[in-house]
Design a protein around this motif. Structure first.
Motif, short mmCIF file in Angstrom:
data_model
loop_
_atom_site.label_atom_id
_atom_site.label_comp_id
_atom_site.label_asym_id
_atom_site.label_seq_id
_atom_site.Cartn_x
_atom_site.Cartn_y
_atom_site.Cartn_z
N SER A 14 0.83 -1.21 0.00
CA SER A 14 0.00 0.00 0.00
C SER A 14 0.85 1.24 0.00
CB SER A 14 -0.93 0.00 1.21
OG SER A 14 -1.78 1.12 1.17
N MET A 15 1.93 1.25 0.79
CA MET A 15 2.78 2.43 0.87
C MET A 15 3.48 2.70 -0.45
SD MET A 15 2.29 3.76 3.71
CE MET A 15 0.64 3.10 3.52
N THR A 16 3.83 1.63 -1.19
CA THR A 16 4.45 1.82 -2.50
C THR A 16 3.53 2.61 -3.42
OG1 THR A 16 5.66 -0.25 -2.28
CG2 THR A 16 5.46 0.65 -4.49
N ALA A 17 2.25 2.28 -3.37
CA ALA A 17 1.28 2.99 -4.21
C ALA A 17 1.11 4.43 -3.75
CB ALA A 17 -0.06 2.27 -4.18
N LEU A 18 1.20 4.67 -2.45
CA LEU A 18 0.94 6.00 -1.91
C LEU A 18 1.92 7.04 -2.41
CD1 LEU A 18 0.11 5.28 1.82
CD2 LEU A 18 -1.36 6.38 0.17
N THR A 19 3.16 6.61 -2.72
CA THR A 19 4.17 7.60 -3.10
C THR A 19 3.90 8.22 -4.45
OG1 THR A 19 5.56 5.86 -4.04
CG2 THR A 19 5.95 6.45 -1.74
N ALA A 20 3.01 7.63 -5.25
CA ALA A 20 2.74 8.15 -6.58
C ALA A 20 1.54 9.07 -6.56
CB ALA A 20 2.50 6.99 -7.55
N CYS A 21 1.69 10.24 -5.95
CA CYS A 21 0.53 11.11 -5.73
C CYS A 21 0.14 11.93 -6.95
CB CYS A 21 0.82 12.07 -4.58
SG CYS A 21 0.72 11.26 -2.99
N GLY A 22 1.01 12.02 -7.96
CA GLY A 22 0.72 12.90 -9.07
C GLY A 22 -0.12 12.23 -10.13
N SER A 23 -0.28 12.91 -11.28
CA SER A 23 -1.04 12.32 -12.38
C SER A 23 -0.22 11.22 -13.03
CB SER A 23 -1.36 13.41 -13.42
OG SER A 23 -0.17 14.03 -13.85
N LYS A 24 -0.89 10.32 -13.74
CA LYS A 24 -0.22 9.16 -14.31
C LYS A 24 0.58 9.55 -15.54
CE LYS A 24 -3.88 6.02 -12.89
NZ LYS A 24 -4.93 6.96 -12.60
N PHE A 63 -11.54 6.71 2.65
CA PHE A 63 -11.00 7.74 1.75
C PHE A 63 -11.74 9.07 1.94
CE2 PHE A 63 -10.33 3.69 -0.47
CZ PHE A 63 -8.95 3.74 -0.66
N GLY A 64 -10.98 10.15 1.92
CA GLY A 64 -11.58 11.47 2.04
C GLY A 64 -12.17 11.97 0.74
N GLY A 65 -11.79 11.34 -0.37
CA GLY A 65 -12.30 11.75 -1.68
C GLY A 65 -12.70 10.55 -2.51
N ALA A 66 -12.82 10.76 -3.82
CA ALA A 66 -13.24 9.70 -4.73
C ALA A 66 -12.05 8.82 -5.11
CB ALA A 66 -13.87 10.30 -5.98
N ILE A 67 -12.30 7.53 -5.27
CA ILE A 67 -11.22 6.60 -5.61
C ILE A 67 -10.81 6.70 -7.07
CG2 ILE A 67 -11.84 4.97 -3.79
CD1 ILE A 67 -13.17 3.26 -6.02
N ASN A 68 -11.51 7.51 -7.87
CA ASN A 68 -11.13 7.69 -9.27
C ASN A 68 -10.67 9.13 -9.53
OD1 ASN A 68 -13.59 8.96 -8.99
ND2 ASN A 68 -14.49 8.13 -10.87
N ASP A 69 -10.07 9.75 -8.50
CA ASP A 69 -9.67 11.16 -8.64
C ASP A 69 -8.40 11.35 -9.46
OD1 ASP A 69 -7.78 10.22 -6.89
OD2 ASP A 69 -8.09 11.76 -5.35
N GLY A 70 -7.76 10.24 -9.89
CA GLY A 70 -6.53 10.36 -10.67
C GLY A 70 -5.39 10.93 -9.85
N ASN A 71 -5.50 10.85 -8.54
CA ASN A 71 -4.54 11.53 -7.68
C ASN A 71 -4.37 10.74 -6.39
OD1 ASN A 71 -3.48 14.01 -6.00
ND2 ASN A 71 -3.56 14.72 -8.12
N TRP A 72 -4.37 11.44 -5.28
CA TRP A 72 -4.05 10.88 -3.97
C TRP A 72 -4.91 9.67 -3.61
CZ3 TRP A 72 -0.46 10.91 -0.37
CH2 TRP A 72 -0.78 10.63 0.96
N ASN A 73 -6.22 9.79 -3.72
CA ASN A 73 -7.10 8.70 -3.31
C ASN A 73 -7.01 7.50 -4.25
OD1 ASN A 73 -8.65 9.87 -0.92
ND2 ASN A 73 -8.95 11.47 -2.45
N GLU A 74 -6.87 7.77 -5.53
CA GLU A 74 -6.81 6.66 -6.48
C GLU A 74 -5.55 5.83 -6.30
OE1 GLU A 74 -6.94 5.84 -11.30
OE2 GLU A 74 -7.84 7.66 -10.48
#
Length: 262
Positions: A14-24, A63-74
């Motif tokens: 999970s933490m590995t995924a968290l570091t990618a906070c920007g757009s894809k 999650f504080g936002g939507a899971i498809n936000d293309g950002n932090w939550n996704e």
């Protein structure tokens, strides 16, 4: 010990995924070796002696936002899905306000979840009391400051992300003006904003430039229009590179960039 190992594996993925906070980007499609190793380890666990321990885990995320936000939550949701692929049962709630976070955490703990991720540090004050009532559930607070028994905090290096954004923005700018638009004024965003300024300052001192940075936090992770208007105001002030750190609201910042051609 096997159960603890499985929990640590789940957290690592999970933490590995968290570091990618920007757009894809295309580059991000290639997973780091550590991620692949973790997935391979998870696969072995599903095939071998750890299978029962991993498959018995129940892991939830709030999650504080939507899971498809293309950002932090996704990115965090993608981490949760990786945990599912390793054999755990998962559940999640999205768009949960700070004041509703405690009830959500209590719900999952009552249902016997072993691990509950709290994905924004604004949940911390509301959820620490819940942890005391459910000692058999481990709560993981993202960007938190408290470590107490079954309540664990892990921190993302937001200042380092901000620094890299500032360096990139300053090097790309042709007008000598860049902008940073953050969301809610919580510590991670403040750190990201400060890091952005330090990155710009580093480029200026290293290359003899005089790039100016405008940094504004809108106070919201969900108000797309406000974020867009803020970005437009910075662009109209001369900035030709804009960097977002505002979760769901980042969509508005990127729209502003596209419309204004920066």
């Amino acid at each position: 010990m096997k159960k603890l190992t499985a929990l640590m594996l789940a957290a690592a993925m999970s933490m590995t995924a968290l570091t990618a906070c920007g757009s894809k980007t295309e580059e991000s499609a290639a997973a780091p070796a550590s991620t692949e190793a973790a997935k391979e380890e998870g696969g072995k666990a599903a095939e071998g002696g750890e299978a029962k321990e991993t498959s018995g885990l129940k892991v939830a995320a709030i999650f504080g936002g939507a899971i498809n936000d293309g950002n932090w939550n996704e990115t965090q949701y993608n981490g949760l899905k990786s945990i599912e692929e390793a054999g755990a049962e998962i559940a999640y709630m999205e768009n949960i306000s700070d004041t509703d976070a405690a009830e959500a955490a209590r719900t999952y703990a009552s249902e016997g979840f072993n691990l509950v991720y709290l994905t924004t540090n604004s949940y911390q004050d509301y959820c620490t009391p819940v942890a005391k009532d459910f000692p058999d559930t481990t709560f993981v607070q993202i960007n938190g400051t408290i470590v107490d028994g079954n309540f664990i905090s892990v921190r993302i290096a937001d200042e380092e992300q901000g620094f890299l954004q500032g360096v990139a923005a300053a090097l790309l700018s042709e007008t000598g003006k860049v902008g940073f638009v953050g969301g809610q004024e919580i510590n991670p965003i403040k750190l990201g904003s400060s890091g952005f300024q330090q990155g710009v300052d580093y480029v200026n001192s290293t290359y003899g430039l005089n790039v100016e940075a405008t940094r504004i936090n809108t106070g919201s992770f969900t108000d797309v229009n406000q974020a867009k208007e803020t970005a437009i105001s910075i662009i109209e002030g001369g900035a030709d590179v804009i960097s977002p750190m505002a979760n769901d609201a980042s969509v508005g910042i990127m729209e502003a960039g596209e419309e204004k051609g920066v």
